[in-house]
Design a protein around this motif. Structure first.
Motif, PDB file in Angstrom:
ATOM      1  N   ASP A 126       0.851  -1.225  -0.050  1.00  0.00           N
ATOM      2  CA  ASP A 126       0.095   0.033  -0.145  1.00  0.00           C
ATOM      3  C   ASP A 126       0.864   1.260  -0.078  1.00  0.00           C
ATOM      4  OD1 ASP A 126      -2.022   1.967   0.296  1.00  0.00           O
ATOM      5  OD2 ASP A 126      -2.194   1.727   2.472  1.00  0.00           O
ATOM      6  N   LEU A 127       1.006   1.838  -1.151  1.00  0.00           N
ATOM      7  CA  LEU A 127       1.785   3.190  -1.453  1.00  0.00           C
ATOM      8  C   LEU A 127       0.836   4.302  -0.762  1.00  0.00           C
ATOM      9  CD1 LEU A 127       3.365   2.787  -4.858  1.00  0.00           C
ATOM     10  CD2 LEU A 127       4.413   2.508  -2.355  1.00  0.00           C
ATOM     11  N   CYS A 128       1.802   5.233  -0.185  1.00  0.00           N
ATOM     12  CA  CYS A 128       0.877   6.496   0.324  1.00  0.00           C
ATOM     13  C   CYS A 128      -0.090   6.135   1.360  1.00  0.00           C
ATOM     14  CB  CYS A 128       0.065   7.189  -0.801  1.00  0.00           C
ATOM     15  SG  CYS A 128       1.290   7.699  -1.991  1.00  0.00           S
ATOM     16  N   THR A 129       0.149   5.378   2.221  1.00  0.00           N
ATOM     17  CA  THR A 129      -0.808   4.635   3.159  1.00  0.00           C
ATOM     18  C   THR A 129      -1.613   5.480   4.190  1.00  0.00           C
ATOM     19  OG1 THR A 129      -1.084   2.636   4.638  1.00  0.00           O
ATOM     20  CG2 THR A 129       0.963   4.061   5.087  1.00  0.00           C
ATOM     21  N   GLY A 130      -0.846   6.737   4.478  1.00  0.00           N
ATOM     22  CA  GLY A 130      -1.603   7.822   5.329  1.00  0.00           C
ATOM     23  C   GLY A 130      -2.070   7.136   6.589  1.00  0.00           C
ATOM     24  N   GLY A 131      -3.027   7.107   7.008  1.00  0.00           N
ATOM     25  CA  GLY A 131      -3.389   6.478   8.254  1.00  0.00           C
ATOM     26  C   GLY A 131      -3.557   5.083   8.216  1.00  0.00           C
ATOM     27  N   GLY A 132      -3.191   4.239   7.223  1.00  0.00           N
ATOM     28  CA  GLY A 132      -3.153   2.722   6.875  1.00  0.00           C
ATOM     29  C   GLY A 132      -4.469   2.229   6.820  1.00  0.00           C
ATOM     30  N   SER A 133      -5.395   3.001   6.490  1.00  0.00           N
ATOM     31  CA  SER A 133      -6.721   2.016   6.453  1.00  0.00           C
ATOM     32  C   SER A 133      -6.733   1.022   5.171  1.00  0.00           C
ATOM     33  CB  SER A 133      -7.889   3.256   6.207  1.00  0.00           C
ATOM     34  OG  SER A 133      -7.423   3.904   5.003  1.00  0.00           O
ATOM     35  N   LEU A 134      -6.061   1.269   3.981  1.00  0.00           N
ATOM     36  CA  LEU A 134      -6.119   0.522   3.014  1.00  0.00           C
ATOM     37  C   LEU A 134      -5.285  -0.683   3.231  1.00  0.00           C
ATOM     38  CD1 LEU A 134      -5.848   2.650  -0.333  1.00  0.00           C
ATOM     39  CD2 LEU A 134      -7.946   1.526   0.819  1.00  0.00           C
ATOM     40  N   ALA A 135      -4.258  -0.498   3.894  1.00  0.00           N
ATOM     41  CA  ALA A 135      -3.533  -1.768   4.376  1.00  0.00           C
ATOM     42  C   ALA A 135      -4.061  -2.707   5.383  1.00  0.00           C
ATOM     43  CB  ALA A 135      -2.010  -1.167   5.195  1.00  0.00           C
ATOM     44  N   VAL A 136      -4.876  -2.105   6.350  1.00  0.00           N
ATOM     45  CA  VAL A 136      -5.711  -2.638   7.249  1.00  0.00           C
ATOM     46  C   VAL A 136      -6.750  -3.596   6.398  1.00  0.00           C
ATOM     47  CG1 VAL A 136      -7.481  -2.655   9.144  1.00  0.00           C
ATOM     48  CG2 VAL A 136      -5.212  -1.617   9.130  1.00  0.00           C
ATOM     49  N   LEU A 137      -7.315  -2.954   5.550  1.00  0.00           N
ATOM     50  CA  LEU A 137      -8.400  -3.543   4.959  1.00  0.00           C
ATOM     51  C   LEU A 137      -8.141  -4.809   3.918  1.00  0.00           C
ATOM     52  CD1 LEU A 137     -10.777  -0.531   3.603  1.00  0.00           C
ATOM     53  CD2 LEU A 137     -11.105  -2.144   5.408  1.00  0.00           C
ATOM     54  N   ALA A 138      -6.842  -4.494   3.305  1.00  0.00           N
ATOM     55  CA  ALA A 138      -6.044  -5.525   2.500  1.00  0.00           C
ATOM     56  C   ALA A 138      -6.079  -6.801   3.360  1.00  0.00           C
ATOM     57  CB  ALA A 138      -4.984  -5.014   1.669  1.00  0.00           C
ATOM     58  N   ALA A 139      -5.469  -6.350   4.538  1.00  0.00           N
ATOM     59  CA  ALA A 139      -4.988  -7.553   5.651  1.00  0.00           C
ATOM     60  C   ALA A 139      -5.908  -8.228   5.922  1.00  0.00           C
ATOM     61  CB  ALA A 139      -4.115  -6.924   6.731  1.00  0.00           C
ATOM     62  N   LEU A 140      -7.307  -7.594   6.428  1.00  0.00           N
ATOM     63  CA  LEU A 140      -8.551  -8.214   6.664  1.00  0.00           C
ATOM     64  C   LEU A 140      -9.051  -9.084   5.589  1.00  0.00           C
ATOM     65  CD1 LEU A 140     -10.063  -5.477   8.931  1.00  0.00           C
ATOM     66  CD2 LEU A 140      -8.843  -7.484   9.774  1.00  0.00           C
ATOM     67  N   ARG A 141      -8.925  -8.503   4.236  1.00  0.00           N
ATOM     68  CA  ARG A 141      -9.558  -9.239   3.310  1.00  0.00           C
ATOM     69  C   ARG A 141      -8.902 -10.474   2.886  1.00  0.00           C
ATOM     70  NH1 ARG A 141     -11.370 -11.501  -0.376  1.00  0.00           N
ATOM     71  NH2 ARG A 141     -12.377 -11.086  -2.439  1.00  0.00           N
ATOM     72  N   TRP A 142      -7.294 -10.529   2.859  1.00  0.00           N
ATOM     73  CA  TRP A 142      -6.689 -11.692   2.587  1.00  0.00           C
ATOM     74  C   TRP A 142      -5.868 -12.066   3.761  1.00  0.00           C
ATOM     75  CZ3 TRP A 142      -6.410  -7.641  -1.131  1.00  0.00           C
ATOM     76  CH2 TRP A 142      -7.103  -7.924  -2.424  1.00  0.00           C
ATOM     77  N   PRO A 143      -6.592 -12.844   4.792  1.00  0.00           N
ATOM     78  CA  PRO A 143      -5.823 -13.423   6.121  1.00  0.00           C
ATOM     79  C   PRO A 143      -4.446 -13.691   5.949  1.00  0.00           C
ATOM     80  CG  PRO A 143      -8.170 -13.888   6.068  1.00  0.00           C
ATOM     81  CD  PRO A 143      -7.870 -13.678   4.787  1.00  0.00           C
ATOM     82  N   ALA A 144      -4.160 -14.323   4.768  1.00  0.00           N
ATOM     83  CA  ALA A 144      -2.942 -14.864   4.704  1.00  0.00           C
ATOM     84  C   ALA A 144      -1.746 -13.959   4.169  1.00  0.00           C
ATOM     85  CB  ALA A 144      -2.980 -16.314   3.912  1.00  0.00           C
ATOM     86  N   ALA A 145      -2.129 -12.937   3.697  1.00  0.00           N
ATOM     87  CA  ALA A 145      -1.210 -11.976   3.132  1.00  0.00           C
ATOM     88  C   ALA A 145      -0.315 -11.064   4.037  1.00  0.00           C
ATOM     89  CB  ALA A 145      -2.145 -11.058   2.137  1.00  0.00           C
ATOM     90  N   ALA A 146       0.952 -11.027   3.590  1.00  0.00           N
ATOM     91  CA  ALA A 146       1.737  -9.997   4.594  1.00  0.00           C
ATOM     92  C   ALA A 146       1.896  -8.668   3.624  1.00  0.00           C
ATOM     93  CB  ALA A 146       3.061 -10.588   4.199  1.00  0.00           C
ATOM     94  N   VAL A 147       1.512  -7.414   4.374  1.00  0.00           N
ATOM     95  CA  VAL A 147       1.282  -6.292   3.707  1.00  0.00           C
ATOM     96  C   VAL A 147       2.514  -5.274   4.109  1.00  0.00           C
ATOM     97  CG1 VAL A 147      -0.376  -4.370   3.601  1.00  0.00           C
ATOM     98  CG2 VAL A 147      -1.209  -6.718   3.947  1.00  0.00           C
ATOM     99  N   ASP A 148       2.925  -4.704   3.078  1.00  0.00           N
ATOM    100  CA  ASP A 148       3.886  -3.688   3.478  1.00  0.00           C
ATOM    101  C   ASP A 148       3.090  -2.281   3.054  1.00  0.00           C
ATOM    102  OD1 ASP A 148       6.259  -4.994   4.209  1.00  0.00           O
ATOM    103  OD2 ASP A 148       6.795  -5.267   1.958  1.00  0.00           O
ATOM    104  N   ALA A 178       8.859   6.124   3.727  1.00  0.00           N
ATOM    105  CA  ALA A 178       9.636   6.321   2.184  1.00  0.00           C
ATOM    106  C   ALA A 178       8.541   7.035   1.089  1.00  0.00           C
ATOM    107  CB  ALA A 178       9.687   4.747   1.572  1.00  0.00           C
ATOM    108  N   ASP A 179       9.293   7.712   0.305  1.00  0.00           N
ATOM    109  CA  ASP A 179       8.704   8.599  -0.802  1.00  0.00           C
ATOM    110  C   ASP A 179       8.237   7.819  -1.698  1.00  0.00           C
ATOM    111  OD1 ASP A 179       7.794  10.209  -2.652  1.00  0.00           O
ATOM    112  OD2 ASP A 179       9.473  11.494  -2.780  1.00  0.00           O
ATOM    113  N   GLY A 180       7.249   7.016  -2.098  1.00  0.00           N
ATOM    114  CA  GLY A 180       6.928   5.980  -2.891  1.00  0.00           C
ATOM    115  C   GLY A 180       7.502   4.667  -2.584  1.00  0.00           C
ATOM    116  N   PHE A 181       8.283   4.007  -3.614  1.00  0.00           N
ATOM    117  CA  PHE A 181       8.907   2.752  -3.370  1.00  0.00           C
ATOM    118  C   PHE A 181       9.877   2.862  -2.219  1.00  0.00           C
ATOM    119  CE2 PHE A 181       6.619   1.982  -7.443  1.00  0.00           C
ATOM    120  CZ  PHE A 181       5.965   0.901  -6.969  1.00  0.00           C
ATOM    121  N   GLY A 182      10.778   3.973  -2.301  1.00  0.00           N
ATOM    122  CA  GLY A 182      11.761   4.148  -1.444  1.00  0.00           C
ATOM    123  C   GLY A 182      12.785   2.904  -1.677  1.00  0.00           C
TER     124      GLY A 182
END
Length: 288
Positions: A126-148, A178-182
Motif C-alpha cells: 500500500d503506497l501512500c498509506t496515510g493512516g493505514g486504512s487500505l493496508a488494514v482492509l487488505a490484511a483483513l480481506r486476505w488473512p494470509a497476506a503479508a502487507v507492506d 519512504a517516498d513512493g517505493f523508497g
C-alpha cells in the motif's frame, strides 16, 4: 426531544451553514446522524433502533455544541470525533492523515479484484498509506497476506501504526517511511495506491474542510500527475509477473489520459463512477 429530532435539527443547521461533505458522508442528514449518534454514545449503524429515544437537555446541548464546532471550524467530522469508518471498519483519524475514504476500499471488499488475481495475494503493498486504512482492509480481506505500507509523512505513519495495532495486525503489516517505493526491493502480487493527485487549479478551489487535511497527501502538481509519473515508471519492477497495480485518480481521468495516452488501463466500477480507480497489469506497465 428524540434522537431523530436532534438529527433533523442538526441536519438543517449544517445545510443552512453551507458546510461541505465528502469526507465520510455525502449529505447533511448522514453527517448529522454520525455526529449526533457519536456524541450520544450510541451505535453509529443502528439509527432505526434508537431514533425515538428521548434525549435530556444536557445531552442535547452537548450535541448542539458539537454541531456548532463543525460549522465554526469547518473541520471534517472525523477530526472532531477522532474516528472514521470505511467499509464498515473503524479507524482512528486526525489531522496527521486524510480522512479514510478511498474508493479503492470498495474494490477491495466487493470482489472486483478477484478476476485479476491468479490467487489470493501473498504480498500486498500500500503506497501512500496515510493512516493505514487500505493496508488494514487488505490484511483483513486476505488473512494470509503479508502487507507492506509506505508513506513520506512520519506523522501519518504514527497514526497508521495506531490503526495497525487497533486491528491486531502488527505481525502482518509492516510500515516503511519512504517516498513512493523508497528502499523496497520486493515484488508484490498487488500494489494499492491512493496518491496525491489533485491538480493545482482544483487545490486552489478546495472547501475549507479539505484544506484542513494534509496538503502533502492531496496536491499532485499542475496536472495532478507529479507522483504518478515516477510511480508508473517504477511499478513493474515491484510486481510479480501476474501482479497488478490498483491506482486511485479521483476526478483526474482527463489529466491522466493526457499524461499517459498509450497506457492500457482497466477502469474499475465504484460508487463514484468508472473513472476514479484504475487497474494496470505489469505487462501494460512494461509496454507503457
Amino acid at each position: 426531544m428524540t434522537v431523530i429530532e436532534l438529527i433533523e435539527r442538526a441536519s438543517a443547521r449544517l445545510e443552512q451553514a453551507g458546510v461541505s461533505f465528502g469526507q465520510g458522508t455525502t449529505n447533511a442528514f448522514d453527517e448529522a446522524a454520525w455526529l449526533v449518534l457519536w456524541r450520544l454514545g450510541l451505535p453509529l449503524d443502528a439509527l432505526d433502533d434508537v431514533a425515538e429515544r428521548e434525549v435530556d437537555d444536557a445531552k442535547a446541548a452537548a450535541v448542539d455544541a458539537l454541531i456548532a464546532q463543525r460549522i465554526d471550524t469547518r473541520k471534517p467530522a472525523a477530526y472532531l470525533t477522532g474516528e472514521a469508518w470505511l467499509q464498515g471498519v473503524p479507524f482512528s483519524a486526525d489531522e496527521r492523515a486524510l480522512v479514510p475514504r478511498s474508493l479503492i476500499a470498495e474494490v477491495l471488499n466487493d470482489g472486483t479484484l478477484d478476476a485479476w488475481l491468479q490467487a489470493p495475494p501473498a504480498r500486498v503493498l500500500d503506497l501512500c498509506t496515510g493512516g493505514g486504512s487500505l493496508a488494514v482492509l487488505a490484511a483483513l480481506r486476505w488473512p494470509a497476506a503479508a502487507v507492506d505500507a509506505t508513506d513520506i509523512s512520519t506523522d501519518a505513519l504514527h497514526l497508521a501504526q495506531a490503526n495497525v495495532e487497533r486491528h491486531d495486525l502488527v505481525d502482518r503489516i509492516t510500515l516503511h517511511h519512504a517516498d513512493g517505493f523508497g528502499p523496497l526491493r520486493d515484488r508484490y502480487d498487488l500494489i494499492l495506491c491512493n496518491p496525491p493527485y489533485v491538480n493545482a487549479r482544483s487545490m486552489a478551489a478546495l472547501p475549507a474542510e479539505f484544506q484542513a487535511e494534509p496538503v502533502l497527501a492531496l496536491a499532485g502538481g499542475d496536472d495532478g500527475m507529479d507522483f504518478i509519473r515516477p510511480l508508473l515508471q517504477q511499478a513493474a519492477s515491484h510486481l510479480q509477473p501476474q501482479g497488478v497495480l490498483v491506482l486511485e485518480i479521483g476526478h483526474e481521468r482527463e489529466h491522466f489520459d493526457a499524461a499517459f495516452p498509450s497506457l492500457d488501463v482497466v477502469s474499475l466500477p465504484t460508487s463514484e463512477g468508472d473513472d476514479s480507480v484504475l487497474l494496470i497489469t505489469r505487462d501494460a506497465l512494461e509496454k507503457g
